[in-house]
Every structure is written in C-alpha cells, then in structure tokens.
Design an enzyme around this catalytic site. Sequence first.
Site, PDB file in Angstrom:
ATOM      1  N   GLY B 281      -8.964  -6.442   7.773  1.00 43.52           N
ATOM      2  CA  GLY B 281      -8.916  -7.666   8.573  1.00 43.52           C
ATOM      3  C   GLY B 281      -8.204  -7.460   9.895  1.00 43.52           C
ATOM      4  O   GLY B 281      -8.790  -7.620  10.955  1.00 43.52           O
ATOM      5  N   GLY B 507      -7.795  -5.471   1.233  1.00 42.36           N
ATOM      6  CA  GLY B 507      -7.716  -4.048   0.903  1.00 42.36           C
ATOM      7  C   GLY B 507      -6.301  -3.549   0.812  1.00 42.36           C
ATOM      8  O   GLY B 507      -6.050  -2.401   0.439  1.00 42.36           O
ATOM      9  N   ARG B 666      12.899  -5.540  -0.283  1.00 39.51           N
ATOM     10  CA  ARG B 666      12.487  -4.815  -1.484  1.00 39.51           C
ATOM     11  C   ARG B 666      11.003  -4.451  -1.398  1.00 39.51           C
ATOM     12  O   ARG B 666      10.177  -5.271  -0.970  1.00 39.51           O
ATOM     13  CB  ARG B 666      12.708  -5.707  -2.706  1.00 39.51           C
ATOM     14  N   LYS B 671       3.350   2.388  -3.928  1.00 38.38           N
ATOM     15  CA  LYS B 671       2.076   3.047  -3.643  1.00 38.38           C
ATOM     16  C   LYS B 671       1.272   2.276  -2.588  1.00 38.38           C
ATOM     17  O   LYS B 671       0.852   2.844  -1.575  1.00 38.38           O
ATOM     18  CB  LYS B 671       1.271   3.138  -4.941  1.00 38.38           C
ATOM     19  N   THR B 672       1.094   0.989  -2.827  1.00 40.37           N
ATOM     20  CA  THR B 672       0.307   0.214  -1.860  1.00 40.37           C
ATOM     21  C   THR B 672       1.097   0.008  -0.563  1.00 40.37           C
ATOM     22  O   THR B 672       0.511  -0.016   0.521  1.00 40.37           O
ATOM     23  CB  THR B 672      -0.121  -1.146  -2.452  1.00 40.37           C
ATOM     24  N   GLN B 676       0.079   0.973   3.337  1.00 45.46           N
ATOM     25  CA  GLN B 676       0.103   0.044   4.475  1.00 45.46           C
ATOM     26  C   GLN B 676       0.921   0.606   5.632  1.00 45.46           C
ATOM     27  O   GLN B 676       0.529   0.484   6.783  1.00 45.46           O
ATOM     28  CB  GLN B 676       0.673  -1.300   4.033  1.00 45.46           C
ATOM     29  N   GLY B 739       7.203  -8.861   4.407  1.00 40.87           N
ATOM     30  CA  GLY B 739       5.867  -8.265   4.451  1.00 40.87           C
ATOM     31  C   GLY B 739       5.838  -6.911   5.150  1.00 40.87           C
ATOM     32  O   GLY B 739       6.663  -6.631   6.012  1.00 40.87           O
ATOM     33  N   GLY B 741       2.727  -5.436   6.256  1.00 40.07           N
ATOM     34  CA  GLY B 741       1.387  -5.184   6.767  1.00 40.07           C
ATOM     35  C   GLY B 741       1.313  -4.744   8.215  1.00 40.07           C
ATOM     36  O   GLY B 741       0.394  -4.034   8.604  1.00 40.07           O
ATOM     37  N   GLU B 742       2.258  -5.182   9.025  1.00 38.21           N
ATOM     38  CA  GLU B 742       2.097  -4.955  10.453  1.00 38.21           C
ATOM     39  C   GLU B 742       3.132  -4.031  11.068  1.00 38.21           C
ATOM     40  O   GLU B 742       2.892  -3.412  12.101  1.00 38.21           O
ATOM     41  CB  GLU B 742       2.087  -6.313  11.183  1.00 38.21           C
TER      42      GLU B 742
END
Lengths: 327, 775
Positions: B281, B507, B666, B671-672, B676, B739, B741-742
């Site tokens: 995305g 994803g 935390r 893994k994920t 990212q 988060g 993600g970025e």
Amino acid sequence: MTPFSFNRATDQSEALQLAERGGRYLGGGTNLVDLMRETVEHPAALVDVTGLSRDIAETPDGGVMIGAGVTNSALAAHPTIRARYPVLARAILAGASAQIRNMATVGGNLLQRTRCTYFYDVEGSRCNKRRPGEGCDARGGFNRIHAILGASDACVATHPSDMCVALAALDAVVHLSSASGTRTLPLTELHRLPGDQPQIDTVLHPGELITAVELPAASIAAHSTYRKVRDRASYAFALVSVAAAIAVEDGRVSDVRLALGGVAHKPWRASRAEEMLRGKAASLDAFRAAAEAELADAVPLNDNGFKIELAKRTMTAVLAELAGVDA
Amino acid sequence: MKVVEDAKQAVQGAASAVMAKAVQMAPDSWMPGGKPDPLIRAQHGHVGRPVSRVDGPVKVRGAAPYAAEFPLDGMLYASLVFSTIAKGKISALDTTAAEAAPGVALVMSYRNAPRMKPMPLFMTSEKACGGNDLPVMQDAKVYWNGEPVALVLAETQEQADHAAALVHVAYDEEHSVTALAEAKAKGVEPGQFMGQPLKFENGSAEEALAHAAHKVDQYYTTPRHSHNAIELHAVTVAWDGDHLRVHDASQMVAHTAWSLGHVFGIDEDQVHVTSPFVGGGFGGKGLWQHQVLAAAASKLAGRPVRLMLSREGVYRIVGGRTITEQRVALGADADGRFDALIHTGTTAMSHHNVLPEPFILPARSAYATKTMKLDVEVAYLDMVANTFMRAPGEAVGTFALESAIDELALDMGLDPIELRLRNEPDKDPTTGAPFSSREVEKAFRDGAERFGWSKRQAPGTRREGEWLIGTGVATATYPYYRMPGGAARITLRADGATIDIAAHDMGMGTATAQTQVAADRLGLTMEQVAFNYGDSTLPGTVMAGGSQQTAAIGASVMAAHRTLVTELLKLAGNDSPLAGLDADAVTGVNGGLAKIDDSSAHESYASILSRAQRDELMVEAEPPSPLETMHWSMHSHGAMFCEVRVNAVTGELRVSRFLGSFDCGRILNPKTAASQFRGGIIMGLGLALMEETQYDERKGRIMNPSLAEYHVPVHMDVPEIEVMWTDVPDPHAPMGARGVGEIGITGVAAAVANAVFNATGKRVRDLPITLDKLL
C-alpha cells in the site's frame, strides 16, 4: 495491442514468404511485444522465426557462426564464446535479466528499438521516429539516456543493446536473406545514424531476414572485456558502455578494438581512438588522448553532458585494465 | 469562500490549541495509556515471538485472492484513456472506432457517464478519503495530464485495451502551470497537515543563527516519487439494485465504502468493500478515480466490472510524493548545542488535494534548540494530486535535516553521533510535552557498537582499487499516531474467539501480529483465535496509514476485551471461583479467566458459557479518543548506519552495508517487524539512489511511467541489512508498541549522503544521488 495474425515459420523460405505478405519477424518478443502493448508498433502479422537457425558453429577459418535464433543466454554461456570472445559473453550478461535473456534472440537483439521515453509515449509526446516530421520532445525534455555522438536535429535517441556494442568491436558480420538472395553486412553498417530519417533504424530491406551473425577469427578478442555504467547495479540500460580488446607487444599497442554503447543511435565503433592507439606506447596518457579524440565531436543535451567525461574515463579505465597499465 | 474557510480553520485551530493545553495538563491517569496495558507485563506469551505469517501458506500456494482475482458472472473488463494535456477542454471525442471494435460493450466518457458527486476529499471529514475532489468524467474539462477521459468496457482485457487505443480525443488547451518556478512566481500559501499549520516559531531563529559560533545554512532538494506497489491498483465491482459490492485493494475499506456512497448518493451501508489481500500500500491504496469509474461503468453497463490499472495508469492517476525544496540552517554554540534550528521550504501541490509534503515534521521533536523556525509553503501546479507515500514528511525531511547536522558536525570537528546526543531534548521541543519513552541514545550506542562506527576514517581516506569507501549515520524518526474511529468486536465461544475489525493487512503482517496479541489477551492459543479484517461491514473505521494500525487495533481490542471480561464475570456469577472479582482483577489465562497473581482462581470460558447456557458471547466496543498523543510526545527513533562504495572513475555508488538500530517500543513479532524495517530501508535506498518521477515541466506529463525507466532498487542494489531494536516498551501505548511501518524509510537518504561525503569529500544535496553528481 492491435490484433494481429501469428505464424510460426518452419524454414527460411516460409519465413521469407510470410514476410513478403507483410509479416514482421518475431524473435523472443522481449522488445517487439512490449512495443505492441504500448501501441508504438502495430504489425498486422507476426512471423515467429525462433525455430530457425539455433546453432552456434565454428567456421572453417576459425570464426564462429551464430544462428539468429540462438538465445542470448545460450550465446553467453557457450564455451567458445566465453573463451575466445569474452567481451561478447560479458556484454550479453550485462543486459536485461536472466528471464529476458532466456527469451531474447540474437537476431532480435540487433533490432531492438530505442528506450527514449518520448518514443514510447504514443499519445502524449512528439517523436520523429514514430511520426516523421512532427518534432522531437526529447530535445529539451528528459534526455539523460540520449545520444552525445552522431545525433541529428530530428533525433537524439540511442540504441539500447549491449550485445551489439561487443559485436561492433569484434567486426561481426551479419548474414541476411531475402527473396532476391543473400548478402552480408558488417554489423557496424547495419544500424544507421538518424539524420533526417530517424524512423529508419537499419539498412535492412523490407522483408529481409537476419539469419546469422558471424564472428571472424581474431586472436585479440580473447583478451577483451565489456564495462557497462548505469544508474543501478543491474537491469538498467547503459549510460555509457565500453567494449574493448587490446594486444600489447613490447609496451606498444599492436592492435585494438573499441566500441561504445549508450552514446549514439547505433553501436559506436571508436575507429578514431583505435587509429590513434595503434603502434603507440600503451600508457594512461595515450588511452586518455585517444578517448578525448573519439569524443571530440560529442554534443551534450541538457541532461547528458556528464556522459562525455564518463565515456572518456570509462574508455581509459577499460583500456588500462586490459593492458595492465596502472590507473 | 476562502475567507470563511480561513476563519473556520482559525477558530478550530484556537479551540484545538486550548484543548491541547488542557489535555497536556491533565493527570496521566485520565489518559488512554495512563495505566499501562497489562500485556506489557506478560513476557512469556505469543507476543514477542517470531511467528511466521498466518497467511503465508495461502499466499505461496497462490490461493489468496487479490482485488483483480474475483471472477464475477458476466464480468466486463475496463481500460482507461488518459488525457495528454494538463489543462483545457475536450474539443472532440471520437469513440466510433472503439465502439465498433470486437468485444466492446460500451465506451464511457463525460457524455454518458452517470451523474456523480466528486469524491469527498481526504481528511475533510471522518471517513472522507478521495485522492482529489474533482468531477469524475462529468464534463469536458481536463485538470491534469493523465486524467482519465474515457473508459472502455469489453469482454476481455485485451479487447478493452485495444479499443481504448482507438478512442480519439482532441483538446482545446488552456494555459497551465506545470513548472515549479512559474508556480512559485504566482505566489505560495502556508501549508497545512491534518488541520494543523506547518509552521512553528520559537524566538528569533534568524537572529540566533546570525550570531551563532558555528553554523550551516544549506538548500536540499528532493524529486517527485511515484507509487509502485507490486500489486497494481485494481477493483472488481458489481451492483445489486442500489447496493454496490466492491472488491478493492485498499488501506481504508470503511472510508472507501462511505466515500463511494457519497459519490453515488447512497448510504455507506449500501456499499460493501472488502480487501482481504493487498500487494503493498505505502499510502497509495486509497480511493482514486478508478474505483469510481469502475462503479459508474458497471452501473451504465448493468454488468460487473473489473478494472486493473496498467502500471502507466498508476502513474497517471494515483498521486505520489511531491517535489520539495528545503532550507536547513543550524546555529550552534562552541559546545555544539543548538542556538537555532531553521527548516523551511516549498513543496508543490495540486489545487485539488490537501497534502503538502510535511518535511518539517522530524524537526518538531528531534532536537533541543534555543530558537526554532519551521515553515512549509505550497506552490500550486496543474498536476496529478499528490498523496501520502511511506513516511510523508519524514522520508525527505530527514534527508535535509540529518544531512545538515552531518555538515555541522564536520565543520565543528565533532563526531556526528556526539553532536546529535548533545542536543537530545528532555521534553518535546515544540509542545513541551514529556516524552512517553525515548531511547535515542541507546539506539545510537548499541547501533554504533554493532556497526563498528569507531573504525570510521576521515573523509576521502579509504580506498580499495577504484572504490572509495565511507560510512555515514543519521537519525530516523516517526511519530506514534492513533486515529479516532477504532472499534472491535470479540465473539467468544467455548473453543476459541473471533476478532472482527475493519482493519487491513497489505502484506506487513497485521493479521499475524494481532492474532498473537489477541491470543495473549484472551489466554488462548493462536489456533483458537481468528482475526477478521479488510471488510467495511466489520466494526471500526481504521485506516492502515500513519503506522497507526497496531495502536488503533490494539486499543480497540483492549476496549472490547474489557467489555468481554466484564460481561463474562457477570455471567460467571457467584458460583464461580472468580466470584467477587472485577475486570481489573482478572486476566485471560489458559482458555479462561484467572485472578491476577493467583491462577488457582480460574474458570474456563467453556465452563462460564456452559453454566450460563450460552454458545457464545459477543461484545463490541470503541476505545477512548487518542488523547495520549497530545498528553505525551510519542515518537519512535532509529540510528541508521551506512557504508558506501563510490567508484572513483565512474561515480557509481553502491551501498555495501546498512544497519538500522530502532527504538519503537515493544516489538510484537520480530520476524514481521524485521521485514518491515528492511523493506523501509530498501525503499529508502531507492529514495537515496535512484527514484525520480520524470515530470516534464513543459506539459506536466510524467515521462517514465514504467518500472523499466522509473528505477527502484534491484537485488544487486541492496546489501545485507542488519536491524536491531531496543525493545523498551512504551508504557503509554497499547501493548507497549509503536508502529514500525514507516520509520524504516526515514533517515536512510541522509545516512547514504553522509557516507558519500565520508567516502569522497563530496556533499550531494539533491536527490537522487546519481553518478553524474559524483564524477
């Protein structure tokens, strides 16, 4: 994509007949099919010629005859090519991706069309190569990948092939066939400079089929290499590439082959530099002077002026490396 | 109109300023996160384990359906025709050949498109998410080069594409503003981001700069970037009466349902948007004209429609990151402490969207300084509406800020890490709020040790053959956000539980991490928990953006869980070992509830439900408003270390090593999360080295709408990337997690540019760092 008919030629005469009825030859399709999707090209009929001439054979006089249907991968992996013409194997492996090289053929590679983005933009941009006479939006636009040598007012596009640069350096000969017979052409004479007819990429006659590419015997070719400079580590077209072979005896250049990619509408055989170097002492200064001479007529566009210096430096470095001269 | 809007914004601004002050001064215990999430204490559950993706098996089997993979009965395929001028009117439109082409069902244009309202512009109301607010194929006007002007529906994609090429459009071109210089000359306006002005001043920064013992004052520029998610934007739609079914590739299903309802004049409940699997995305998978056009064409044809954009189509109609010109000036005293921090500049935007690239965001909270001046101005161009793209603001803002800090450190002869740590703030430099958790120093120290930072040499002194070698460092930073609108439903059965929330997994592993969290919260195994998401009919309006989903889902499930526990205790009644306990006194353990610190007081869910003669218990709740983001200054950080090799002959640049040391609270799933972080860093390498949308300023046309000519890193451009983290929980965030993600894309370009300087002695202030800049 415009609808088209598709035929697979089982032999050369069938291919020529189909072409005579308006068919366009199709190799691996890695470029032509893209261009059809982008509606740059819209052939009404395709003639698949990948079934013809897939042989790589040594010729009686010590050269190699490469069938036009040989894939890029097969050619690059061939032991004779790797041993005797390393520049060719390296040039092929510097191009595209493994998947594309598995599909692309030698004949098709010769006939790749430019990657100029204005050429691809059928609806939104002017391009003399696509529609002769309408103007060129690449001049004054994004022209980082465009020509510095041999361009014309009408067209500043470059030929994108890596393989052809090596073939130009190796004095390769292209074997052609048509209804009226066969002929051969030096590879360096196959592609044209754009002049005022940029829509014509090569000197092939309509319907003429590339059947093979012949590499003449040349001991110099065993000591050769290809260096490609681009905007990322892989999968990008050359900003500048250099194919070179050199023989040095007693510190003097006894023979040399030099060609440039990414700089012109055709693979650019650097004859002027070669001439200057033959018989000269193999030195960094001599290599640089030859490169300067070759690029003396270079004309920069707004984005690609750096390619002039880049070409000189890359030529000098490649020759120095091959000749064992310290940079 | 403009005056009224300005006044409204001023009033809102004043009200929110008062509100902000009140929230800041309120006691911690009144705040969400004032009492730490009990899960932070739980150290032996599923959270924190490197669990593989729950959706991995279906994806590798090709069994995960994406938006363009729902075959509907009688479905037609769509293809778009894009404008070739930036502004003007369609003067002639010939669709005859296209309509006569094989397989064509219809050609839609402004002449026959159903009447629709413009998309409600992103952030103009709670669920509005249109990428622009222009009329969608409603009249002959053209607003940008690449705007859809016709749509062809045919029985196959190939027939539709062919017919689209047969549509002939002529235009009356009007003067358009497509060159940045002209746009700036016409006047700039102050930028706004999420309703707040992108402007901040504290003291007289220019004066302080003028008198500073040490200073840098430089301009940095970054180009446009286009979205290139591996999955092309796609939608499959069908009408059933006045109900619209939408299979979308979306980061915002509930927003999209509401916004499409608005466009077609129907209720949001009449629009059902699902998006179970999304191939990336990055901020680009919102609502653009293609979903509206597909639904309109489907209505016109009376048949289901699939519209998958071509790669060119994504470039033409989905906005990307816009261009920036930034000034960073730093003034420091003799010890390197900042007297002045100035970060100002200009960004380009269209008249029809709301996102100036907010590149000053990192400077707001990164460093202590006596004076500060931040300002983003907007110049308006006739171009495709730009939008969010991974870390909007921070991705390019850190390039300028963190390059300037490197320049100052060099000028002062200070280690750049030391200079940064000397300017660590003890409270938020712009709001004065306390930090919720800030382990910047630990991230730098740990990262420096692992990377071998101390072995760094003076600029231009390391060489191997043709290759010059250098190392660089920069700060990464991204805020903790939690947007309003969360809600979740928990359905508990004897043998497990289902969580329902209209959230998203593009994803990155949302479903995996949230299954871990829910399993721990409920005291169940992961196999006993089903996490349902990506469906607008589920509770909540949760956008997968701003790296806020983890917190938004976490807080929503926490709220629902508390309701669930309260209800369960009521059902358990006086015959339960839990009798007399309240929700604060129990926790989910071993398939039931137990008293905290005394697991002998335990009753299983099966037992409670069975005694109450219930098959299941369903609860739904909303979390409190995200006031924690105003009460505390909540930010993640990272220390980005980079080694580059620059070819002295050709200027070719290769990144040979990269290490990111992160402080994101935390880590729920190492893994994920690592994927990212790495993905963000790889995208950051693209930003640093090669990504550039070629926007031809003469016609406002994007010239490289293709992955062949728009370069993103290939495998050979990406070195081994090491990632590590502090894993210090944020006491005020759900699960202690911020988060991830970025943040990975932030700081990367500066780390690269700083390493390039260390290798070559050349400072590049204009992205991307292509070889011509290093010759």
